[in-house]
Design a protein around this motif. Sequence first.
Motif, short mmCIF file in Angstrom:
data_model
loop_
_atom_site.label_atom_id
_atom_site.label_comp_id
_atom_site.label_asym_id
_atom_site.label_seq_id
_atom_site.Cartn_x
_atom_site.Cartn_y
_atom_site.Cartn_z
N GLU A 1 -1.15 -0.95 -4.49
CA GLU A 1 -1.48 -2.21 -5.15
C GLU A 1 -0.91 -3.31 -4.26
O GLU A 1 0.31 -3.49 -4.18
N PHE A 2 -1.78 -4.06 -3.60
CA PHE A 2 -1.33 -5.02 -2.60
C PHE A 2 -0.92 -6.33 -3.25
O PHE A 2 -1.67 -6.94 -4.02
N ILE A 3 0.28 -6.77 -2.90
CA ILE A 3 0.78 -8.08 -3.27
C ILE A 3 0.41 -9.09 -2.19
O ILE A 3 0.10 -10.25 -2.47
N TYR A 4 0.42 -8.63 -0.96
CA TYR A 4 0.17 -9.48 0.19
C TYR A 4 -0.56 -8.66 1.25
O TYR A 4 -0.23 -7.49 1.49
N ALA B 1 8.77 -13.15 -9.89
CA ALA B 1 9.53 -13.72 -11.01
C ALA B 1 10.85 -13.00 -11.20
O ALA B 1 11.83 -13.57 -11.66
N GLN B 2 10.89 -11.73 -10.83
CA GLN B 2 12.13 -10.96 -10.89
C GLN B 2 12.17 -10.02 -9.69
O GLN B 2 11.15 -9.76 -9.06
N ALA B 3 13.36 -9.54 -9.37
CA ALA B 3 13.51 -8.63 -8.24
C ALA B 3 12.77 -7.33 -8.53
O ALA B 3 12.99 -6.70 -9.57
N ARG B 4 11.88 -6.94 -7.63
CA ARG B 4 11.10 -5.73 -7.80
C ARG B 4 11.07 -4.93 -6.51
O ARG B 4 11.27 -5.48 -5.43
N GLU B 5 10.79 -3.65 -6.63
CA GLU B 5 10.73 -2.81 -5.43
C GLU B 5 9.32 -2.80 -4.87
O GLU B 5 8.35 -2.51 -5.56
N TYR B 6 9.22 -3.16 -3.61
CA TYR B 6 7.95 -3.17 -2.89
C TYR B 6 8.14 -2.45 -1.56
O TYR B 6 9.27 -2.21 -1.12
N THR B 7 7.02 -2.16 -0.92
CA THR B 7 7.03 -1.61 0.42
C THR B 7 6.46 -2.64 1.38
O THR B 7 5.38 -3.20 1.13
N LEU B 8 7.18 -2.90 2.45
CA LEU B 8 6.77 -3.88 3.45
C LEU B 8 6.30 -3.16 4.70
O LEU B 8 6.98 -2.30 5.24
N PHE B 9 5.11 -3.54 5.16
CA PHE B 9 4.55 -3.00 6.40
C PHE B 9 4.36 -4.16 7.36
O PHE B 9 3.80 -5.20 7.01
N GLY B 10 4.86 -4.00 8.57
CA GLY B 10 4.72 -5.08 9.54
C GLY B 10 5.32 -4.70 10.89
O GLY B 10 5.43 -3.52 11.22
N ARG B 11 5.73 -5.70 11.64
CA ARG B 11 6.32 -5.49 12.95
C ARG B 11 7.62 -6.27 13.05
O ARG B 11 7.77 -7.33 12.47
N VAL B 12 8.56 -5.72 13.80
CA VAL B 12 9.85 -6.38 14.00
C VAL B 12 9.62 -7.65 14.81
O VAL B 12 9.13 -7.61 15.94
N TYR C 1 7.67 -9.43 10.75
CA TYR C 1 6.40 -10.12 10.61
C TYR C 1 5.55 -9.33 9.63
O TYR C 1 5.24 -8.16 9.89
N PRO C 2 5.16 -9.92 8.49
CA PRO C 2 4.50 -9.14 7.45
C PRO C 2 3.00 -8.95 7.70
O PRO C 2 2.29 -9.90 8.05
N ILE C 3 2.54 -7.74 7.51
CA ILE C 3 1.11 -7.46 7.51
C ILE C 3 0.66 -7.10 6.12
O ILE C 3 -0.39 -7.55 5.64
N GLY C 4 1.46 -6.30 5.41
CA GLY C 4 1.14 -5.94 4.03
C GLY C 4 2.39 -5.75 3.20
O GLY C 4 3.43 -5.34 3.72
N LEU C 5 2.29 -6.10 1.93
CA LEU C 5 3.36 -5.87 0.95
C LEU C 5 2.71 -5.27 -0.27
O LEU C 5 1.77 -5.85 -0.81
N PHE C 6 3.20 -4.12 -0.73
CA PHE C 6 2.52 -3.42 -1.80
C PHE C 6 3.48 -2.55 -2.58
O PHE C 6 4.64 -2.37 -2.21
#
Length: 293
Positions: free
Chosen positions: A13-16, A213-224, A287-292
């Motif tokens: 489920e993509f947030i970004y 709105a509140q702290a939640r656990e997500y997965t970040l995909f991107g590049r350093v 650098y963010p590519i996806g957050l989900f």
Amino acid sequence: MTKNDDSAYQLREFIYLDDESINGHLSSLGVGLQTSRTKTAEDENESESHFSATIPTPWTNIGGGGRHRSTDREGTEQQIDITVPYRFQELLRQIDGISEIKDPDIEDVERGDVIEISGTVKPMSLFRLELAAGAINTLTEESKKAGEVITDDNSGEENVSEEEIDASEAFIEMSENVIGNRVPVRLDTDRGHSYATVLKRNYLRVPTKHAFAQAREYTLFGRVEEKIERGKKWHPVDMMRLTGEFAHDAEEGIDDFNKGLQEAAKGMDVILQEEDLTLMGPANVIYPIGLFW
């Protein structure tokens, strides 16, 4: 850590999702930008006919009959749009074929490395206050629509004062002017490591008030994008980092800016801790590519 087929194909489920970045990375890997594909299906229609014939002879009539079957094949084509999440999946597949996706929590990474990391995400600096200000305004608007005054049971006074409303509106305007289209968030993992990333508003797929709105656990995909050395600080607001590059008294100015935010936050009943204002090294900026999730 190399992503195999089992881990690459999963529900997300993509947030970004940065459409432009995905297309750019695919192109750099020699993959053309596919916006749609054609799905072809073939249907078979079978028909059956009966026939009979009689031939007269001097002795008797000789007759015969039978059945004849024929099959017609009809092809249909359907255009299927290639969505951004589909191209994200293709990017994972292409990267898996030539490189590896690292987990910076357990592996050494360098600038440019592709990473995927999970942890608790929360907004930073002005963005955090912007969300709080938006919540105050929403609460006030909803109470007005309902024709009710929200009061404190103990004091009998309004929970949301005119001063708080004015402050919230000022902070929303200030945030839009200062951070603009780029909103900073931090990600903290169970191993005690911290990361920061700056998201572009136009690539967020859900409203910010729902996502953060509140702290939640997500997965970040991107590049350093940047490595923060031990003892060094990274400021989440672009303007402050730029000031730090050129101004002689930049550090003092940034400290004053952060103290001003903390004082203003108190007036909105929001707590801003040091970790909300800066990222302390050693850490990585991604650098963010996806957050989900």
